[in-house]
Design an enzyme around this catalytic site. Sequence first.
Site, PDB file in Angstrom:
ATOM      1  CD  GLU A 273      -3.068  -1.039   2.181  1.00 16.37           C
ATOM      2  OE1 GLU A 273      -4.193  -1.464   1.924  1.00 16.37           O
ATOM      3  OE2 GLU A 273      -2.766  -0.523   3.302  1.00 16.37           O
TER       4      GLU A 273
ATOM      5  CD  GLU B 178      -4.249  -5.318   2.063  1.00 16.53           C
ATOM      6  OE1 GLU B 178      -5.052  -4.759   2.856  1.00 16.53           O
ATOM      7  OE2 GLU B 178      -3.025  -5.213   2.129  1.00 16.53           O
TER       8      GLU B 178
END
Length: 334
Positions: free
Chosen positions: A169, A271
């Site tokens: 991320e 995710e």
Amino acid sequence: MKYARQLSRLAWLIILLATLNAGISAEEFMLGADISWIPEQEAKGRKFQDGAQAKDIFTIVKEHQFNWIRLRLFNNPRATTNGYSVQGFCDLDNTRKMAKRIQQAGLKFLLDFHYSDTWADPGHQYKPAAWKELPMDQLTKAVREYTRDTIRSLAAAGTPPQMVQVGNEISNGMLWPDGKITRFDQLAELFKAGAAGVREADPKIKVMLHLALGGDNAKSRWFLDQARQRGVEFDILGQSYYPKWHGTPNDLRTNLTDLAGRYPWPIIVVEYSEHKREVNSIVQALPNGKGQGTFIWEPTEWGEALFKKDGQALPSLELYPELARSFKTTPRTR
């Protein structure tokens, strides 16, 4: 006879090209799960069940048509500064053991480098303690060598990953403060170093760039354009999608559809937890065959989990065989 054989081969080639253009892809849609918490849960006595029968978690997910497993990797989770676990969960040794279980289950393996001793995400990208004082040139070297050596270690054990995330991320950068998004030149060099480490270990491994901008098209495009301008190369674009931070499923669809048409990379929602059917359907239907798959995050415990806290599988797990059947019989656009 010679010309007949040539015409026959040409006919088969024409049929193959027509099939591809019609949208039929031989690639299997990726139904993945990040289950990195399993060693920690099992150490606390957690057992998993599907109905009345106790089973290994890898057996359960395989029987429900999952075909990939994602594992996060922390540099040294025992580190006293920003460390994650004195027991070493999510370190290389535990990852090796989990990778062996992935292999034995006949599943594929995505390795997620956090490049930290603890969680890395848009609000936390702390350098590992061992690299804290390194200047930029040495930090870049450390990223490359650590990435390369980790993958070689897994390969030596017979359990190499098929795909690797260079950072987790990284929408706001990685390895702060050196790789903050406000220092994009340095961020690009750090990512390139990690990607180079992957290529050096095994050029067949796919490299993923992972953003947490599932429903944000403007920021996704800005980041990717900045990366391209600096010569950042990778094979797969990963996105996180959590409605709390990333908008509605329609926001996700709008963003990913635009990215699929605008850029060359295949896309994975790496995710997610909520809107399971919609997320998978959105990715599977992306234009040009760009939607390669999804990874549900920590479904044994977190969010809209697929298991109860006692390890019993929930009815929601039955969605995944249904999705697998549907995606195998529905041609993917290319």
